[in-house]
Motif scaffolding. Structure first.
Motif, PDB file in Angstrom:
ATOM      1  N   TYR A 265       0.847  -1.202   0.000  1.00 15.92           N
ATOM      2  CA  TYR A 265       0.000   0.000   0.000  1.00 15.92           C
ATOM      3  C   TYR A 265       0.876   1.243   0.000  1.00 15.92           C
ATOM      4  O   TYR A 265       2.056   1.202   0.325  1.00 15.92           O
ATOM      5  N   GLU A 266       0.265   2.347  -0.342  1.00 10.11           N
ATOM      6  CA  GLU A 266       0.957   3.632  -0.294  1.00 10.11           C
ATOM      7  C   GLU A 266       0.986   4.097   1.163  1.00 10.11           C
ATOM      8  O   GLU A 266      -0.002   3.967   1.888  1.00 10.11           O
ATOM      9  N   GLN A 271       2.943   8.633   7.860  1.00  8.59           N
ATOM     10  CA  GLN A 271       3.995   7.607   7.801  1.00  8.59           C
ATOM     11  C   GLN A 271       5.198   8.121   7.012  1.00  8.59           C
ATOM     12  O   GLN A 271       6.344   7.920   7.415  1.00  8.59           O
ATOM     13  N   VAL A 296      -3.193   2.747  17.971  1.00  6.44           N
ATOM     14  CA  VAL A 296      -3.319   1.373  17.504  1.00  6.44           C
ATOM     15  C   VAL A 296      -3.836   1.368  16.077  1.00  6.44           C
ATOM     16  O   VAL A 296      -4.799   2.053  15.759  1.00  6.44           O
ATOM     17  N   GLY A 297      -3.169   0.596  15.230  1.00 12.36           N
ATOM     18  CA  GLY A 297      -3.617   0.472  13.851  1.00 12.36           C
ATOM     19  C   GLY A 297      -3.140   1.572  12.924  1.00 12.36           C
ATOM     20  O   GLY A 297      -3.505   1.613  11.751  1.00 12.36           O
ATOM     21  N   SER A 298      -2.324   2.480  13.430  1.00 12.54           N
ATOM     22  CA  SER A 298      -1.882   3.590  12.591  1.00 12.54           C
ATOM     23  C   SER A 298      -0.756   3.167  11.648  1.00 12.54           C
ATOM     24  O   SER A 298      -0.384   3.922  10.754  1.00 12.54           O
ATOM     25  N   GLY A 299      -0.224   1.967  11.849  1.00  7.49           N
ATOM     26  CA  GLY A 299       0.783   1.459  10.910  1.00  7.49           C
ATOM     27  C   GLY A 299       2.219   1.742  11.302  1.00  7.49           C
ATOM     28  O   GLY A 299       3.011   2.235  10.509  1.00  7.49           O
ATOM     29  N   LYS A 300       2.569   1.387  12.526  1.00 11.35           N
ATOM     30  CA  LYS A 300       3.938   1.599  12.980  1.00 11.35           C
ATOM     31  C   LYS A 300       4.880   0.513  12.453  1.00 11.35           C
ATOM     32  O   LYS A 300       6.044   0.764  12.206  1.00 11.35           O
ATOM     33  N   THR A 301       4.319  -0.709  12.277  1.00  8.97           N
ATOM     34  CA  THR A 301       5.179  -1.831  11.900  1.00  8.97           C
ATOM     35  C   THR A 301       5.904  -1.581  10.582  1.00  8.97           C
ATOM     36  O   THR A 301       7.107  -1.828  10.463  1.00  8.97           O
ATOM     37  N   ARG A 449     -10.317   2.800   6.637  1.00  8.17           N
ATOM     38  CA  ARG A 449     -10.598   2.079   7.876  1.00  8.17           C
ATOM     39  C   ARG A 449     -12.046   2.290   8.281  1.00  8.17           C
ATOM     40  O   ARG A 449     -12.542   3.413   8.250  1.00  8.17           O
TER      41      ARG A 449
HETATM   42  P1  ADP Z   1       0.192  -0.471  14.868  1.00  6.94           P
HETATM   43  O1  ADP Z   1       0.613   0.948  14.659  1.00  6.94           O
HETATM   44  O2  ADP Z   1      -0.945  -0.593  15.804  1.00  6.94           O
HETATM   45  O3  ADP Z   1       1.342  -1.378  15.178  1.00  6.94           O
HETATM   46  P2  ADP Z   1       0.148  -1.983  12.447  1.00  6.94           P
HETATM   47  O4  ADP Z   1       1.518  -1.643  12.030  1.00  6.94           O
HETATM   48  O5  ADP Z   1      -0.089  -3.331  13.010  1.00  6.94           O
HETATM   49  O6  ADP Z   1      -0.398  -0.902  13.455  1.00  6.94           O
HETATM   50  O7  ADP Z   1      -0.813  -1.714  11.216  1.00  6.94           O
HETATM   51  C1  ADP Z   1      -2.168  -1.990  11.282  1.00  6.94           C
HETATM   52  C2  ADP Z   1      -2.678  -2.496   9.940  1.00  6.94           C
HETATM   53  O8  ADP Z   1      -2.671  -1.448   8.990  1.00  6.94           O
HETATM   54  C3  ADP Z   1      -1.817  -3.587   9.366  1.00  6.94           C
HETATM   55  O9  ADP Z   1      -2.647  -4.558   8.822  1.00  6.94           O
HETATM   56  C4  ADP Z   1      -1.007  -2.866   8.285  1.00  6.94           C
HETATM   57  O10 ADP Z   1      -0.591  -3.739   7.266  1.00  6.94           O
HETATM   58  C5  ADP Z   1      -1.992  -1.832   7.795  1.00  6.94           C
HETATM   59  N1  ADP Z   1      -1.371  -0.632   7.231  1.00  6.94           N
HETATM   60  C6  ADP Z   1      -0.279   0.029   7.692  1.00  6.94           C
HETATM   61  N2  ADP Z   1      -0.005   1.099   6.927  1.00  6.94           N
HETATM   62  C7  ADP Z   1      -0.943   1.158   5.973  1.00  6.94           C
HETATM   63  C8  ADP Z   1      -1.213   2.050   4.874  1.00  6.94           C
HETATM   64  N3  ADP Z   1      -0.438   3.105   4.631  1.00  6.94           N
HETATM   65  N4  ADP Z   1      -2.273   1.791   4.099  1.00  6.94           N
HETATM   66  C9  ADP Z   1      -3.069   0.726   4.338  1.00  6.94           C
HETATM   67  N5  ADP Z   1      -2.884  -0.158   5.346  1.00  6.94           N
HETATM   68  C10 ADP Z   1      -1.839   0.041   6.162  1.00  6.94           C
END
Ligand code: ADP
Ligand code: MG
Length: 692
Positions: A265-266, A271, A296-301, A449
Motif C-alpha cells: 500500500y501507499e 507515515q 493502535v492500527g496507525s501502521g507503525k510496523t 478504515r
Molecule cells: P500499529 O501501529 O498498531 O502497530 P500496524 O503496524 O499493526 O499498526 O498496522 C495496522 C494495519 O494497517 C496492518 O494490517 C497494516 O498492514 C496496515 N497498514 C499500515 N499502513 C498502511 C497504509 N499506509 N495503508 C493501508 N494499510 C496500512
C-alpha cells in the motif's frame, strides 16, 4: 546573563554548607533532618510545606462540620473546669462569636481559667463541631486577632521534629541567608511575568502573610521548577545532538525507495513524514533517541520495517524487540513477506526457539549472516552477540524495563534507538516525560478504515448484547469479553474472569468455543490461548486487560467490556483497538452503570470519538497526570509545587523560555554549561537514553 549565573554558582556553595552551622541544631536534630533528606542549608530552604493551616477569621455560620476555624470572640461567662484524673482536665467556656453563642473546650490547659476573663476578647482556633455548637480549641491568643498569621505552613516531618521548631530553623536561615539568596530565574523573565524574587518567594512559601502572598510564591516556584526542568532536558537533548557518539548509517536511498514502492500500500502522509524523520536521524553522527507514537492500527510496523531495511542497506544489522511471543511472530510474518524479495535475512528468537535453531541463529548473528532479528526478551540474553548492530527498535516500549532496553542497546556500539508506543500521550505529558527525546507522531489512520461502533449499555440490556454477539459469531466473526483488573486483589480478579468465562461457556455450549486469559497464567499458557484465538479455534476470548498489547486478530469484530466504568479512557481506547482491524464492521459494547458524573463523561467520550489523542487529553483532564500512566512507570518527575494539569500554561511558557535561553550563545559559553557537559560526558549519559 553570564555574570548572574556565575554568581549563582558561587552562592550555591555557601548554601551547601551543613545544617549544623545553624544555631540550635545539634547532632540529634541533624540526624533527624538527615533522615528527612535535609543535609544542607539549601535542602532546608527547599523543604516546602505540604499544606497550610488556615488561620483566617471565619464566620461560624459558613463553616462546615469538623473544619478548623479561627474566630474572634468575647468571653461571656466564667470558665468551668472538670478534673479527669492525673494531670487531665477539661475546661469549658461560653463565648460570643459574631452572633453565635457557642462553647469552647480545652483539654489539659487548666491554667487558662484565670486568663479567660468575662468580657474580654480572645482569638480561638480549633475544630468546629457544628452539631454540638462547640469549638474544640487547640490554641488561643488574648485580644483581637492582630499579630497572628493567616496561614501557617505544615511540613512533612514524620513527627521527628516539632513543626514550631522547624519553623524556627527556617526563620533563622531566611534571616541569615535571605539577603544573599541566588535567584535561578533570570531577571528579564521575572520582570515579564511579574514573578516575585527568590527571597519574597521563599517568605511566601514558609511564612505567608496572606492568601495572595502564598499564591504568588507558589506561582514563582512552579515556574522555576518547570523552567529548570525544561532547561535540563533540553540541554541534554541539545548536547546529545551535538555529540558524535552515535553511528552514521549511510543507507542507500535508491534501494530504500524501491523497497517502499514494493509495499502493498501507499504510505499515509504521516507515515512518510515519520520515515523521513527516522532516516535523517540514522544518517546523523549523533545517536538517535526517538519515540514513535501512533495510535493502535496507525501502521507503525511498516515504518519500523523501512527503518530496519535502511540500516541493512548500509551494512548494519537491526533488532526489533516485542513484549510477547505472539507479537514477535506477527512482526516476523509481516517483515518476511516484505523483505524476502530484497534478500534480507531475518529470523525470530524467542523463549520457545529450539536449542539447535537458536544456536544457528546466534552463530549467524555473530558472523553477520543474519541481517535482522526479531524477538522477545530472548534477545537480551548474554550469549546473543551481533556482528554489527546499528539500529534497535523496541515495540510497546513501556512493557520493558529500563534495564532490559539498556542491555539490548549495549549489544551494539551506540546504535540508533527507536521506541514505539501505541499509548497516545497528551502533549503536556509528552513534553515533560519525554522532553529529551525526539518524538515522531503518526497522527493519521490508513485510508478506508471502518470506524468502530461504540455503544454504552446498562447491565439490564445484557440480553440484547448477547443476541448481537451471537449474530456476529454465527457470521464467522470472533469476540473479546474483557473483565476489569481488580487492582486490590489478584485473586478476585481471576475469580471474576473465571465466572464470566463459565457463564459464557455454558451459554455457548456446543456452539462456540470460549477461551480464558488472565494474569495468573504462565507466559506459555497465555501464548497458547492467544494462539488458539488467533487461529480461530476459539471464538470468544474472555480476558482481563492482559490482552491489551498490540495483538492483531483481524477476524475479531466484537468486544464487550464488563464494568467499563472501572477503566480509564486511555485504557478503554487501547482495549477497543483490538477490534476493527479487519475488513468487517466492528463493535465495542461498554457495559457500565457509572455512579459519578466523571464516569458518565468517560463513557460518553468513548462513544463519541475513536481518536486516541483526544481521549488521552480528556483522560488527563478527568483523572490527572498521576493516574494517567498508572503508578508503576510514570516517568514523570516529582515536582514540589508545579502541577502538570493546572500549571499547563506555565509549562508551555517555561518550555519556550528554556529553548530561547539555550539558543543564546552566552548561555553555552557559561561555566554552568561547561560543567553540565563535562558531567554528562563522564556519566556516559550521552551514549545512554533518558530512561537510565
Ligand atoms: P500499529 O501501529 O498498531 O502497530 P500496524 O503496524 O499493526 O499498526 O498496522 C495496522 C494495519 O494497517 C496492518 O494490517 C497494516 O498492514 C496496515 N497498514 C499500515 N499502513 C498502511 C497504509 N499506509 N495503508 C493501508 N494499510 C496500512
Ligand atoms: Mg504494533
Amino acid at each position: 546573563m553570564k555574570n548572574q549565573r556565575r554568581e549563582l554558582w558561587d552562592r550555591m556553595t555557601e548554601l551547601s554548607s551543613s545544617v549544623t552551622e545553624l544555631k540550635g541544631i545539634g547532632k540529634e536534630t541533624a540526624a533527624h533532618l538527615e533522615s528527612l533528606g535535609i543535609d544542607t542549608i539549601a535542602d532546608l530552604l527547599w523543604t516546602f510545606p505540604h499544606r497550610h493551616e488556615d488561620f483566617r477569621l471565619k464566620d461560624l455560620a459558613q463553616t462546615p462540620h469538623n473544619e478548623r476555624v479561627t474566630v474572634e470572640c468575647k468571653v461571656e461567662r466564667e470558665p468551668t473546669i472538670l478534673f479527669l484524673g492525673r494531670n487531665k482536665s477539661r475546661l469549658q467556656v461560653t463565648v460570643l462569636a459574631g452572633r453565635h453563642l457557642v462553647k469552647v473546650v480545652f483539654f489539659n490547659q487548666g491554667y487558662l481559667k484565670q486568663k479567660l476573663v468575662p468580657g474580654s476578647i480572645i482569638t480561638v482556633t480549633g475544630k468546629w463541631d457544628r452539631g454540638r455548637q462547640v469549638i474544640n480549641g487547640t490554641s488561643v491568643t488574648f485580644g483581637p486577632k492582630t499579630d497572628q498569621v493567616d496561614f501557617e505552613p505544615v511540613y512533612s516531618l514524620k513527627g521527628l521534629i516539632p513543626q514550631k521548631r522547624f519553623r524556627k530553623y527556617m526563620r533563622q536561615v531566611l534571616d541569615d541567608f535571605g539577603a544573599e539568596l541566588p535567584d535561578a530565574i533570570p531577571h528579564y523573565l521575572q520582570e515579564s511575568y511579574k514573578l516575585v524574587p527568590i527571597r519574597e518567594g521563599l517568605e511566601g512559601i514558609h511564612f505567608p502573610l496572606d492568601a495572595d502572598h502564598a499564591k504568588q510564591a507558589r506561582r514563582r516556584f512552579a515556574y522555576e521548577e518547570l523552567l529548570n526542568f525544561q532547561l535540563r532536558i533540553q540541554a541534554l537533548r541539545k548536547i546529545r545532538k551535538e555529540s558524535e557518539h552515535g553511528t552514521v548509517i549511510q543507507f542507500d536511498v535508491h534501494r530504500l525507495r524501491e523497497f517502499i514502492a514494493s509495499l502493498p500500500y501507499e504510505l499515509t502522509n504521516a507515515q512518510k513524514r515519520v520515515v523521513n524523520e527516522i532516516c535523517k536521524d540514522l544518517k546523523e553522527p549523533h545517536r538517535m533517541n526517538r519515540l514513535l507514537q501512533g495510535d493502535v492500527g496507525s501502521g507503525k510496523t511498516v515504518v519500523a520495517a523501512i527503518g530496519l531495511y535502511a540500516a541493512v542497506t548500509a551494512g548494519f544489522q537491526g533488532a526489533l524487540m516485542a513484549p510477547t511471543e505472539i507479537l514477535a511472530e506477527q512482526h516476523l510474518e509481516n517483515l518476511k513477506v516484505w523483505f524476502e524479495p530484497f534478500g534480507v535475512r531475518v529470523a525470530l528468537l524467542s523463549g520457545s526457539t529450539k536449542a539447535k535453531e537458536r544456536r544457528s541463529i546466534l552463530e549467524d548473528l555473530a558472523n553477520g549472516n543474519l541481517d535482522i532479528v526479531i524477538g522477545t526478551h530472548a534477545l537480551i540474553q548474554p550469549d546473543v552477540v551481533f556482528q554489527k548492530l546499528g539500529f534497535v527498535i523496541t515495540d510497546e516500549q513501556h512493557r520493558f524495563g529500563v534495564e532490559q532496553r539498556r542491555i539490548l542497546r549495549d549489544k551494539g556500539e551506540n546504535p540508533d534507538v527507536l521506541f514505539m508506543t501505541a499509548t497516545p500521550i497528551p502533549r503536556t505529558l509528552a513534553i515533560t516525560a519525554f522532553g529529551e527525546m525526539d518524538v515522531s507522531m503518526i497522527d493519521e489512520m490508513p485510508a478506508g478504515r471502518k470506524q468502530i461502533e461504540t455503544h454504552w449499555m446498562k447491565k439490564e440490556q445484557f440480553g440484547s448484547v448477547m443476541s448481537k454477539l451471537e449474530l456476529e459469531l454465527a457470521a464467522g466473526r470472533q469476540a473479546y469479553a474483557i473483565c476489569p483488573l481488580i487492582e486490590e486483589s489478584d485473586k478476585l480478579d481471576v475469580q471474576n474472569a473465571v465466572e464470566i468465562y463459565e457463564q459464557l461457556a455454558t451459554y455457548f455450549k456446543d456452539r462456540f468455543q470460549v477461551g480464558l486469559m488472565h494474569g495468573r497464567l504462565s507466559a506459555d499458557e497465555k501464548d497458547a490461548v492467544m494462539r488458539a484465538f488467533s487461529e480461530g479455534s476459539i471464538q470468544v476470548l474472555v480476558s482481563t486487560t492482559v490482552v491489551e498489547v498490540g495483538v492483531n486478530v483481524p477476524n475479531a469484530t466484537f468486544m464487550i467490556v464488563y464494568d467499563a466504568e472501572r477503566f480509564g479512557l486511555a485504557q478503554l481506547h487501547q482495549l477497543r483497538g483490538r477490534v476493527g482491524r479487519g475488513e468487517h464492521q466492528s463493535y465495542c459494547i461498554l457495559l457500565a452503570d457509572p455512579k459519578s458524573d466523571e464516569g458518565k463523561e468517560r463513557m460518553q467520550s468513548m462513544t463519541e470519538t475513536n481518536d486516541g489523542f483526544r481521549l488521552a487529553e480528556k483522560d488527563l483532564e478527568l483523572r490527572g497526570p498521576g493516574d494517567f500512566f498508572g503508578r508503576k512507570q510514570s516517568g514523570l518527575p516529582d515536582f514540589k509545587v508545579a502541577d502538570l494539569v493546572h500549571d499547563y500554561r506555565i509549562l508551555e511558557t517555561a518550555r519556550k523560555d528554556a529553548t530561547e535561553m539555550l539558543d543564546t550563545e552566552a548561555f553555552w559559553h557559561d561555566d554552568i554549561y561547561q560543567n553540565l557537559r563535562k558531567m554528562l560526558e563522564e556519566s556516559g549519559v550521552l551514549q545512554g537514553e533518558r530512561f537510565d
